[in-house]
Design a protein around this motif. Structure first.
Motif, short mmCIF file in Angstrom:
data_model
loop_
_atom_site.label_atom_id
_atom_site.label_comp_id
_atom_site.label_asym_id
_atom_site.label_seq_id
_atom_site.Cartn_x
_atom_site.Cartn_y
_atom_site.Cartn_z
N LEU A 1 0.82 -1.20 0.00
CA LEU A 1 0.00 0.00 0.00
C LEU A 1 0.85 1.26 0.00
CD1 LEU A 1 -2.85 -1.01 2.47
CD2 LEU A 1 -2.98 -0.76 -0.01
N LEU A 2 1.96 1.23 0.74
CA LEU A 2 2.89 2.36 0.73
C LEU A 2 3.45 2.59 -0.66
CD1 LEU A 2 4.73 4.46 2.23
CD2 LEU A 2 6.37 2.59 2.45
N ALA A 3 3.89 1.52 -1.29
CA ALA A 3 4.45 1.64 -2.64
C ALA A 3 3.39 2.12 -3.63
CB ALA A 3 5.03 0.30 -3.09
N SER A 4 2.18 1.61 -3.52
CA SER A 4 1.11 2.02 -4.43
C SER A 4 0.77 3.49 -4.27
CB SER A 4 -0.14 1.18 -4.18
OG SER A 4 0.13 -0.17 -4.43
N ALA A 5 0.74 3.96 -3.03
CA ALA A 5 0.44 5.37 -2.80
C ALA A 5 1.57 6.26 -3.33
CB ALA A 5 0.24 5.62 -1.30
N LEU A 6 2.80 5.83 -3.17
CA LEU A 6 3.93 6.63 -3.65
C LEU A 6 4.03 6.61 -5.17
CD1 LEU A 6 6.69 5.77 -1.04
CD2 LEU A 6 5.43 7.91 -1.29
N TYR A 7 3.61 5.52 -5.81
CA TYR A 7 3.64 5.42 -7.27
C TYR A 7 2.76 6.49 -7.92
CZ TYR A 7 6.09 0.94 -7.55
OH TYR A 7 7.02 -0.05 -7.50
N LEU A 8 1.75 6.93 -7.21
CA LEU A 8 0.86 7.95 -7.77
C LEU A 8 1.55 9.29 -7.95
CD1 LEU A 8 -2.38 7.18 -5.75
CD2 LEU A 8 -1.92 6.62 -8.14
N PHE A 9 2.57 9.56 -7.12
CA PHE A 9 3.19 10.88 -7.10
C PHE A 9 4.64 10.91 -7.56
CE2 PHE A 9 0.01 10.71 -3.68
CZ PHE A 9 -0.88 11.65 -4.18
N ILE A 10 5.32 9.77 -7.50
CA ILE A 10 6.76 9.73 -7.75
C ILE A 10 7.05 8.73 -8.88
CG2 ILE A 10 9.03 9.40 -6.70
CD1 ILE A 10 7.76 9.81 -3.99
N ASN A 11 8.18 8.89 -9.50
CA ASN A 11 8.63 7.99 -10.56
C ASN A 11 8.70 6.55 -10.05
OD1 ASN A 11 9.86 6.78 -12.71
ND2 ASN A 11 11.74 7.97 -12.61
N THR A 12 8.43 5.61 -10.92
CA THR A 12 8.38 4.20 -10.55
C THR A 12 9.70 3.70 -9.98
OG1 THR A 12 6.77 3.84 -12.30
CG2 THR A 12 7.87 1.90 -11.42
#
Length: 75
Positions: A39-50
């Motif tokens: 969930l942390l990674a998914s939330a960060l993927y929305l705003f930051i480069n993969t």
């Protein structure tokens, strides 16, 4: 990448690993820990480069594994 190294040098990744392991709903439930990281990674993927998120979450996961007793040679 420089930001990830900065987080490791300042000890933020160690602090985050200790913080996530102290959460009461994660203690004793490894699948909840994995879901929390996903969930942390998914939330960060929305705003930051993969790739930036990939390295960031890997740094957090590595410190969590060390806090759980795994050695660096294990992974």
């Amino acid at each position: 990448m420089i930001f990830i190294i900065f987080l490791e040098l300042t000890g933020f990744s160690t602090w985050f690993a200790k913080f996530i392991l102290k959460l009461p709903f994660i203690k004793g439930h490894p699948w909840r820990l994995i879901i929390a990281y996903l969930l942390l990674a998914s939330a960060l993927y929305l705003f930051i480069n993969t790739f930036a998120v990939l390295f960031l979450v890997w740094a957090f996961f590595k410190e969590t594994a060390v806090q759980c007793g795994f050695e660096k040679e294990d992974f």
